[in-house]
Design a protein around this motif. Structure first.
Motif, PDB file in Angstrom:
ATOM      1  N   PHE A  63       0.873  -1.167   0.000  1.00  0.00           N
ATOM      2  CA  PHE A  63       0.000   0.000   0.000  1.00  0.00           C
ATOM      3  C   PHE A  63       0.910   1.217   0.000  1.00  0.00           C
ATOM      4  O   PHE A  63       1.665   1.448   0.944  1.00  0.00           O
ATOM      5  CB  PHE A  63      -0.930   0.019   1.217  1.00  0.00           C
ATOM      6  N   GLN A  64       0.843   1.992  -1.083  1.00  0.00           N
ATOM      7  CA  GLN A  64       1.775   3.098  -1.265  1.00  0.00           C
ATOM      8  C   GLN A  64       1.066   4.411  -1.552  1.00  0.00           C
ATOM      9  O   GLN A  64      -0.056   4.423  -2.046  1.00  0.00           O
ATOM     10  CB  GLN A  64       2.715   2.786  -2.427  1.00  0.00           C
ATOM     11  N   VAL A  65       1.766   5.486  -1.249  1.00  0.00           N
ATOM     12  CA  VAL A  65       1.229   6.837  -1.408  1.00  0.00           C
ATOM     13  C   VAL A  65       2.251   7.689  -2.146  1.00  0.00           C
ATOM     14  O   VAL A  65       3.454   7.592  -1.903  1.00  0.00           O
ATOM     15  CB  VAL A  65       0.923   7.440  -0.018  1.00  0.00           C
ATOM     16  N   ARG A  66       1.755   8.527  -3.024  1.00  0.00           N
ATOM     17  CA  ARG A  66       2.591   9.549  -3.695  1.00  0.00           C
ATOM     18  C   ARG A  66       1.952  10.881  -3.381  1.00  0.00           C
ATOM     19  O   ARG A  66       0.803  11.143  -3.746  1.00  0.00           O
ATOM     20  CB  ARG A  66       2.608   9.288  -5.195  1.00  0.00           C
ATOM     21  N   THR A  67       2.660  11.719  -2.626  1.00  0.00           N
ATOM     22  CA  THR A  67       2.110  13.025  -2.283  1.00  0.00           C
ATOM     23  C   THR A  67       2.200  13.956  -3.490  1.00  0.00           C
ATOM     24  O   THR A  67       3.068  13.820  -4.348  1.00  0.00           O
ATOM     25  CB  THR A  67       2.841  13.638  -1.075  1.00  0.00           C
ATOM     26  N   LEU A  68       1.273  14.924  -3.522  1.00  0.00           N
ATOM     27  CA  LEU A  68       1.188  15.884  -4.615  1.00  0.00           C
ATOM     28  C   LEU A  68       1.308  17.302  -4.058  1.00  0.00           C
ATOM     29  O   LEU A  68       1.446  17.489  -2.847  1.00  0.00           O
ATOM     30  CB  LEU A  68      -0.125  15.686  -5.378  1.00  0.00           C
ATOM     31  N   THR A  69       1.231  18.290  -4.919  1.00  0.00           N
ATOM     32  CA  THR A  69       1.424  19.685  -4.535  1.00  0.00           C
ATOM     33  C   THR A  69       0.518  20.110  -3.382  1.00  0.00           C
ATOM     34  O   THR A  69       0.956  20.825  -2.482  1.00  0.00           O
ATOM     35  CB  THR A  69       1.179  20.601  -5.756  1.00  0.00           C
ATOM     36  N   ALA A  70      -0.726  19.688  -3.371  1.00  0.00           N
ATOM     37  CA  ALA A  70      -1.695  20.106  -2.351  1.00  0.00           C
ATOM     38  C   ALA A  70      -1.581  19.303  -1.055  1.00  0.00           C
ATOM     39  O   ALA A  70      -2.377  19.497  -0.137  1.00  0.00           O
ATOM     40  CB  ALA A  70      -3.122  19.994  -2.897  1.00  0.00           C
ATOM     41  N   HIS A  71      -0.591  18.440  -0.951  1.00  0.00           N
ATOM     42  CA  HIS A  71      -0.462  17.601   0.245  1.00  0.00           C
ATOM     43  C   HIS A  71      -0.204  18.436   1.486  1.00  0.00           C
ATOM     44  O   HIS A  71       0.573  19.384   1.470  1.00  0.00           O
ATOM     45  CB  HIS A  71       0.673  16.589   0.073  1.00  0.00           C
ATOM     46  N   ASP A  72      -0.870  18.073   2.558  1.00  0.00           N
ATOM     47  CA  ASP A  72      -0.680  18.684   3.870  1.00  0.00           C
ATOM     48  C   ASP A  72      -0.185  17.577   4.788  1.00  0.00           C
ATOM     49  O   ASP A  72      -0.889  16.586   4.986  1.00  0.00           O
ATOM     50  CB  ASP A  72      -2.009  19.253   4.376  1.00  0.00           C
ATOM     51  N   PRO A  73       1.006  17.706   5.371  1.00  0.00           N
ATOM     52  CA  PRO A  73       1.543  16.656   6.234  1.00  0.00           C
ATOM     53  C   PRO A  73       0.636  16.314   7.423  1.00  0.00           C
ATOM     54  O   PRO A  73       0.774  15.244   8.010  1.00  0.00           O
ATOM     55  CB  PRO A  73       2.879  17.215   6.714  1.00  0.00           C
ATOM     56  N   ALA A  74      -0.289  17.195   7.752  1.00  0.00           N
ATOM     57  CA  ALA A  74      -1.224  16.909   8.846  1.00  0.00           C
ATOM     58  C   ALA A  74      -2.270  15.871   8.439  1.00  0.00           C
ATOM     59  O   ALA A  74      -2.964  15.322   9.289  1.00  0.00           O
ATOM     60  CB  ALA A  74      -1.913  18.186   9.303  1.00  0.00           C
ATOM     61  N   LEU A  75      -2.382  15.603   7.138  1.00  0.00           N
ATOM     62  CA  LEU A  75      -3.319  14.603   6.629  1.00  0.00           C
ATOM     63  C   LEU A  75      -2.787  13.221   7.009  1.00  0.00           C
ATOM     64  O   LEU A  75      -1.785  12.764   6.470  1.00  0.00           O
ATOM     65  CB  LEU A  75      -3.453  14.736   5.114  1.00  0.00           C
ATOM     66  N   ARG A  76      -3.454  12.569   7.939  1.00  0.00           N
ATOM     67  CA  ARG A  76      -3.010  11.269   8.447  1.00  0.00           C
ATOM     68  C   ARG A  76      -4.230  10.423   8.760  1.00  0.00           C
ATOM     69  O   ARG A  76      -5.324  10.928   8.882  1.00  0.00           O
ATOM     70  CB  ARG A  76      -2.179  11.436   9.718  1.00  0.00           C
ATOM     71  N   GLY A  77      -4.012   9.128   8.889  1.00  0.00           N
ATOM     72  CA  GLY A  77      -5.108   8.233   9.254  1.00  0.00           C
ATOM     73  C   GLY A  77      -5.194   7.053   8.312  1.00  0.00           C
ATOM     74  O   GLY A  77      -4.275   6.767   7.553  1.00  0.00           O
ATOM     75  N   THR A  78      -6.315   6.364   8.376  1.00  0.00           N
ATOM     76  CA  THR A  78      -6.542   5.201   7.530  1.00  0.00           C
ATOM     77  C   THR A  78      -7.156   5.645   6.217  1.00  0.00           C
ATOM     78  O   THR A  78      -8.146   6.381   6.205  1.00  0.00           O
ATOM     79  CB  THR A  78      -7.460   4.186   8.233  1.00  0.00           C
ATOM     80  N   PHE A  79      -6.564   5.208   5.129  1.00  0.00           N
ATOM     81  CA  PHE A  79      -7.055   5.555   3.800  1.00  0.00           C
ATOM     82  C   PHE A  79      -8.415   4.901   3.567  1.00  0.00           C
ATOM     83  O   PHE A  79      -8.635   3.759   3.938  1.00  0.00           O
ATOM     84  CB  PHE A  79      -6.065   5.074   2.738  1.00  0.00           C
ATOM     85  N   ALA A  80      -9.316   5.629   2.942  1.00  0.00           N
ATOM     86  CA  ALA A  80     -10.627   5.095   2.581  1.00  0.00           C
ATOM     87  C   ALA A  80     -10.852   5.347   1.096  1.00  0.00           C
ATOM     88  O   ALA A  80     -10.688   6.478   0.620  1.00  0.00           O
ATOM     89  CB  ALA A  80     -11.728   5.765   3.393  1.00  0.00           C
ATOM     90  N   TYR A  81     -11.180   4.289   0.378  1.00  0.00           N
ATOM     91  CA  TYR A  81     -11.488   4.429  -1.041  1.00  0.00           C
ATOM     92  C   TYR A  81     -12.831   5.125  -1.210  1.00  0.00           C
ATOM     93  O   TYR A  81     -13.709   5.032  -0.351  1.00  0.00           O
ATOM     94  CB  TYR A  81     -11.556   3.058  -1.713  1.00  0.00           C
ATOM     95  N   ALA A  82     -13.008   5.823  -2.324  1.00  0.00           N
ATOM     96  CA  ALA A  82     -14.300   6.429  -2.643  1.00  0.00           C
ATOM     97  C   ALA A  82     -15.349   5.317  -2.698  1.00  0.00           C
ATOM     98  O   ALA A  82     -15.053   4.185  -3.080  1.00  0.00           O
ATOM     99  CB  ALA A  82     -14.225   7.155  -3.980  1.00  0.00           C
ATOM    100  N   GLU A  83     -16.564   5.641  -2.336  1.00  0.00           N
ATOM    101  CA  GLU A  83     -17.647   4.656  -2.195  1.00  0.00           C
ATOM    102  C   GLU A  83     -17.784   3.700  -3.385  1.00  0.00           C
ATOM    103  O   GLU A  83     -17.906   2.493  -3.186  1.00  0.00           O
ATOM    104  CB  GLU A  83     -18.962   5.369  -1.891  1.00  0.00           C
ATOM    105  N   PRO A  84     -17.742   4.164  -4.642  1.00  0.00           N
ATOM    106  CA  PRO A  84     -17.891   3.195  -5.748  1.00  0.00           C
ATOM    107  C   PRO A  84     -16.817   2.120  -5.743  1.00  0.00           C
ATOM    108  O   PRO A  84     -17.067   0.989  -6.118  1.00  0.00           O
ATOM    109  CB  PRO A  84     -17.793   4.063  -6.999  1.00  0.00           C
ATOM    110  N   PHE A  85     -15.617   2.451  -5.301  1.00  0.00           N
ATOM    111  CA  PHE A  85     -14.519   1.491  -5.278  1.00  0.00           C
ATOM    112  C   PHE A  85     -14.644   0.511  -4.113  1.00  0.00           C
ATOM    113  O   PHE A  85     -14.078  -0.574  -4.152  1.00  0.00           O
ATOM    114  CB  PHE A  85     -13.173   2.191  -5.250  1.00  0.00           C
TER     115      PHE A  85
END
Length: 88
Positions: A63-85
């Motif tokens: 399970f991997q993550v690639r941060t982008l320009t809008a990334h905020d390091p305070a964003l933490r927790g368990t990843f949740a897929y969008a409902e359709p997925f």
């Protein structure tokens, strides 16, 4: 992908397209489940390196993550897929 179709640049093009589109839309990160050896070249790191836990802990380093320009390091927790997925 079928082995006969690998190493033609399709995966490379898809990853770059997704990362560019997500960044343009202001998304903070892209997450995926895949080979660290392959996706590491695109800047993906284990989700835990960024404080993002996989929905299933058994996924581990896959399970991997690639941060982008809008990334905020305070964003933490368990990843949740969008409902359709979630239904897939």
């Amino acid at each position: 992908m079928h082995p006969g179709h690998q190493r033609r640049g399709v995966g490379l093009a898809l990853v770059h397209t997704v990362l560019g589109a997500a960044d343009a839309l202001g998304e903070p990160l892209v997450a995926l489940l895949g080979s660290p050896a392959y996706y590491g070249r695109f800047g993906f790191r284990a989700g835990t390196d960024h404080g993002i836990a996989a929905p299933d802990p058994a996924w581990g380093a896959y399970f991997q993550v690639r941060t982008l320009t809008a990334h905020d390091p305070a964003l933490r927790g368990t990843f949740a897929y969008a409902e359709p997925f979630e239904r897939v």
